[in-house]
Design an enzyme around this catalytic site. Structure first.
Site, mmCIF file in Angstrom:
data_model
loop_
_atom_site.group_PDB
_atom_site.id
_atom_site.type_symbol
_atom_site.label_atom_id
_atom_site.label_comp_id
_atom_site.label_asym_id
_atom_site.label_seq_id
_atom_site.Cartn_x
_atom_site.Cartn_y
_atom_site.Cartn_z
ATOM 1 N N SER A 1 0.850 -1.182 0.000
ATOM 2 C CA SER A 1 0.000 0.000 0.000
ATOM 3 C C SER A 1 0.891 1.238 0.000
ATOM 4 O O SER A 1 2.068 1.165 0.389
ATOM 5 C CB SER A 1 -0.854 -0.045 1.261
ATOM 6 O OG SER A 1 -0.959 1.212 1.862
ATOM 7 N N SER A 2 0.323 2.377 -0.389
ATOM 8 C CA SER A 2 1.131 3.604 -0.439
ATOM 9 C C SER A 2 1.552 4.062 0.956
ATOM 10 O O SER A 2 2.437 4.913 1.077
ATOM 11 C CB SER A 2 0.374 4.714 -1.160
ATOM 12 O OG SER A 2 -0.878 4.927 -0.559
ATOM 13 N N CYS A 3 0.960 3.504 2.020
ATOM 14 C CA CYS A 3 1.348 3.952 3.369
ATOM 15 C C CYS A 3 2.715 3.417 3.795
ATOM 16 O O CYS A 3 3.205 3.763 4.861
ATOM 17 C CB CYS A 3 0.288 3.601 4.386
ATOM 18 S SG CYS A 3 0.234 1.863 4.746
ATOM 19 N N HIS B 1 -12.279 2.433 5.094
ATOM 20 C CA HIS B 1 -11.557 3.571 4.534
ATOM 21 C C HIS B 1 -12.555 4.690 4.202
ATOM 22 O O HIS B 1 -13.759 4.504 4.294
ATOM 23 C CB HIS B 1 -10.790 3.142 3.277
ATOM 24 C CG HIS B 1 -9.542 2.387 3.600
ATOM 25 N ND1 HIS B 1 -9.455 1.021 3.476
ATOM 26 C CD2 HIS B 1 -8.341 2.798 4.061
ATOM 27 C CE1 HIS B 1 -8.245 0.639 3.842
ATOM 28 N NE2 HIS B 1 -7.549 1.681 4.202
ATOM 29 N N TYR C 1 0.686 -1.426 10.189
ATOM 30 C CA TYR C 1 0.379 -2.035 8.888
ATOM 31 C C TYR C 1 1.546 -1.807 7.923
ATOM 32 O O TYR C 1 1.987 -2.724 7.216
ATOM 33 C CB TYR C 1 -0.903 -1.387 8.349
ATOM 34 C CG TYR C 1 -1.335 -1.855 6.989
ATOM 35 C CD1 TYR C 1 -2.028 -3.055 6.835
ATOM 36 C CD2 TYR C 1 -1.081 -1.080 5.850
ATOM 37 C CE1 TYR C 1 -2.445 -3.466 5.577
ATOM 38 C CE2 TYR C 1 -1.491 -1.494 4.599
ATOM 39 C CZ TYR C 1 -2.176 -2.689 4.477
ATOM 40 O OH TYR C 1 -2.583 -3.100 3.231
ATOM 41 N N LYS D 1 3.960 -4.473 5.885
ATOM 42 C CA LYS D 1 4.021 -4.487 4.420
ATOM 43 C C LYS D 1 5.456 -4.269 3.918
ATOM 44 O O LYS D 1 5.866 -4.860 2.916
ATOM 45 C CB LYS D 1 3.067 -3.438 3.837
ATOM 46 C CG LYS D 1 1.590 -3.824 4.018
ATOM 47 C CD LYS D 1 1.275 -5.062 3.213
ATOM 48 C CE LYS D 1 -0.134 -5.549 3.349
ATOM 49 N NZ LYS D 1 -0.403 -6.755 2.556
HETATM 50 P P1 GDP Z 1 -5.572 6.744 5.137
HETATM 51 O O1 GDP Z 1 -5.409 7.087 3.679
HETATM 52 O O2 GDP Z 1 -4.665 5.676 5.598
HETATM 53 O O3 GDP Z 1 -5.475 7.971 6.001
HETATM 54 O O4 GDP Z 1 -7.006 6.087 5.303
HETATM 55 P P2 GDP Z 1 -8.540 6.498 5.282
HETATM 56 O O5 GDP Z 1 -9.119 6.173 3.950
HETATM 57 O O6 GDP Z 1 -9.169 5.820 6.459
HETATM 58 O O7 GDP Z 1 -8.613 8.072 5.552
HETATM 59 C C1 GDP Z 1 -8.298 9.029 4.572
HETATM 60 C C2 GDP Z 1 -8.650 10.425 5.053
HETATM 61 O O8 GDP Z 1 -10.068 10.575 5.051
HETATM 62 C C3 GDP Z 1 -8.185 10.777 6.476
HETATM 63 O O9 GDP Z 1 -7.744 12.121 6.472
HETATM 64 C C4 GDP Z 1 -9.493 10.664 7.283
HETATM 65 O O10 GDP Z 1 -9.484 11.465 8.447
HETATM 66 C C5 GDP Z 1 -10.507 11.176 6.267
HETATM 67 N N1 GDP Z 1 -11.910 10.774 6.526
HETATM 68 C C6 GDP Z 1 -12.972 11.619 6.523
HETATM 69 N N2 GDP Z 1 -14.102 10.969 6.832
HETATM 70 C C7 GDP Z 1 -13.769 9.665 6.984
HETATM 71 C C8 GDP Z 1 -14.528 8.495 7.275
HETATM 72 O O11 GDP Z 1 -15.746 8.508 7.475
HETATM 73 N N3 GDP Z 1 -13.845 7.315 7.345
HETATM 74 C C9 GDP Z 1 -12.484 7.258 7.150
HETATM 75 N N4 GDP Z 1 -11.877 6.074 7.221
HETATM 76 N N5 GDP Z 1 -11.746 8.358 6.880
HETATM 77 C C10 GDP Z 1 -12.376 9.547 6.792
#
Ligand code: GDP
Length: 323
Positions: free
Chosen positions: A115-117, A187, A144, A148
């Site tokens: 993953s990109s993380c 996500h 995670y 990875k």
């Molecule tokens: P990340 O890319 O590892 O940070 O994974 P996420 O997809 O969980 O989050 C991406 C971004 O979306 C972060 O800045 C979160 O705070 C924001 N975000 C906003 N609303 C939501 C939500 O309802 N669920 C999640 N998972 N992220 C949210």
């Protein structure tokens, strides 16, 4: 799609896709149906991938020619932050078992997914493969990410010590049919699809967005990823990660506005700054995979419409299926 020569032709091969019930594994299985190969899958009851002897027995019995490691413990920013032990241990065990057993059983080809993380929190954008391990990770998902990174290094180690043709592909943030729509564990895309849909149905005047809405993210539709992965499985044979991204990113607020439009939620979007933002930006450099002739086909709006349709067909109660 590509004019490159197949170094690993799939015709007649037995390809084991681990994690076929997940969004990525399911899309890879569908994509492999065009390849005249035999796709093998295993249910969790048949083989717990965290258990070395079960993996050993299964691989030695089924004798795949290739393995795709799409199985992983995955989740959004809150799940990663809340269950660090599960994210680190489960992922280390899954990849260590599959990669080691593949080598011992003589499996010729293996593709590991990350993953990109895995890249540093403040990596130079767009993020090149070379930035791996050059600076600290984003703390919310380092558990995670470390698992990875270990998987990439395992593939590289078996390549270096034993000449194995095992590769690692790093997808950006993915979405699409078959995603996990859990309200807290998912996500951002499935999380917002669900929340905005439910807010619309409840005629709520407002709903929330986690964090500040300012982080930028790159998104890729899962079928585009699956096409890239099958091409890499046939044609790519280098150590280290190869990025698979869409090449474009957007702010979380822009994403939320698009999801509001797709789901038909017309109320106010309020930000909830008690939730974490995560890394400010993670746009990957896709030059390496573009040079192989792959590029994504699905724009974000049509991808979101397909993901929403799948959510309605599979998750929403019957009385909610209004579009
Ligand atoms: P990340 O890319 O590892 O940070 O994974 P996420 O997809 O969980 O989050 C991406 C971004 O979306 C972060 O800045 C979160 O705070 C924001 N975000 C906003 N609303 C939501 C939500 O309802 N669920 C999640 N998972 N992220 C949210």
């Amino acid at each position: 799609m590509s004019t490159n020569i197949d170094i690993f032709p799939l015709i007649g091969k037995r390809v084991f896709v681990s994690g076929h019930r997940g969004m990525v594994g399911g899309a890879v299985v569908s994509q492999l149906e065009n390849e005249n190969c035999e796709v093998l899958t295993a249910s969790r009851a048949e083989m717990d991938l965290r258990n070395q002897s079960e993996v050993n027995d299964w691989v030695n019995r089924e004798r795949p020619d290739a393995i795709v490691i799409a199985a992983a413990k995955v989740g959004g920013i809150l799940a990663n932050d809340t269950y660090p032990a599960d994210f680190l241990y489960d992922n280390l065990m899954i990849e260590a078992n599959l990669i080691h057993v593949a080598h011992v059983a003589g499996v010729q080809r293996l593709m590991f997914l990350g993953s990109s993380c895995i890249y540093p929190k403040f990596a130079e954008q767009p993020i090149k493969e070379e930035s791996l391990l050059t600076a600290p990770l984003e703390p919310t998902n380092e558990w995670y990410a470390i698992a990875k990174i270990a998987g990439i290094k395992l593939c590289d180690a078996y390549r270096r010590q034993y000449g194995r043709s095992y590769i690692s592909a790093m997808p950006t943030n993915l979405y699409g049919p078959g995603d996990n729509f859990h309200p807290e564990g998912s996500h951002v895309i499935p999380g917002l699809i669900r929340r905005f849909h439910e807010a619309k149905e409840a005629r709520a005047p407002h709903t929330t967005l986690w964090g500040t809405g300012t982080p930028r993210r790159e998104f890729l539709y899962v079928d585009d990823l699956a096409e890239a992965l099958v091409m890499l499985l046939k044609q790519y044979d280098e150590p280290g990660p190869i990025n698979v991204g869409s090449g474009e990113d957007m702010t979380i607020l822009e994403l939320a506005q698009t999801i509001a439009s797709v789901t038909g939620f017309e109320g106010e979007i309020r930000i909830d700054e008690s939730k974490p933002d995560g890394t400010p930006r993670k746009l990957m450099d896709g030059s390496r995979i573009r040079a192989l002739g792959w590029s994504p086909k699905t724009d974000i709006r049509s991808g979101l419409e397909r993901a929403y349709r799948w959510f309605l067909d599979n998750h929403a109660p019957a009385e909610f299926r209004s579009v």
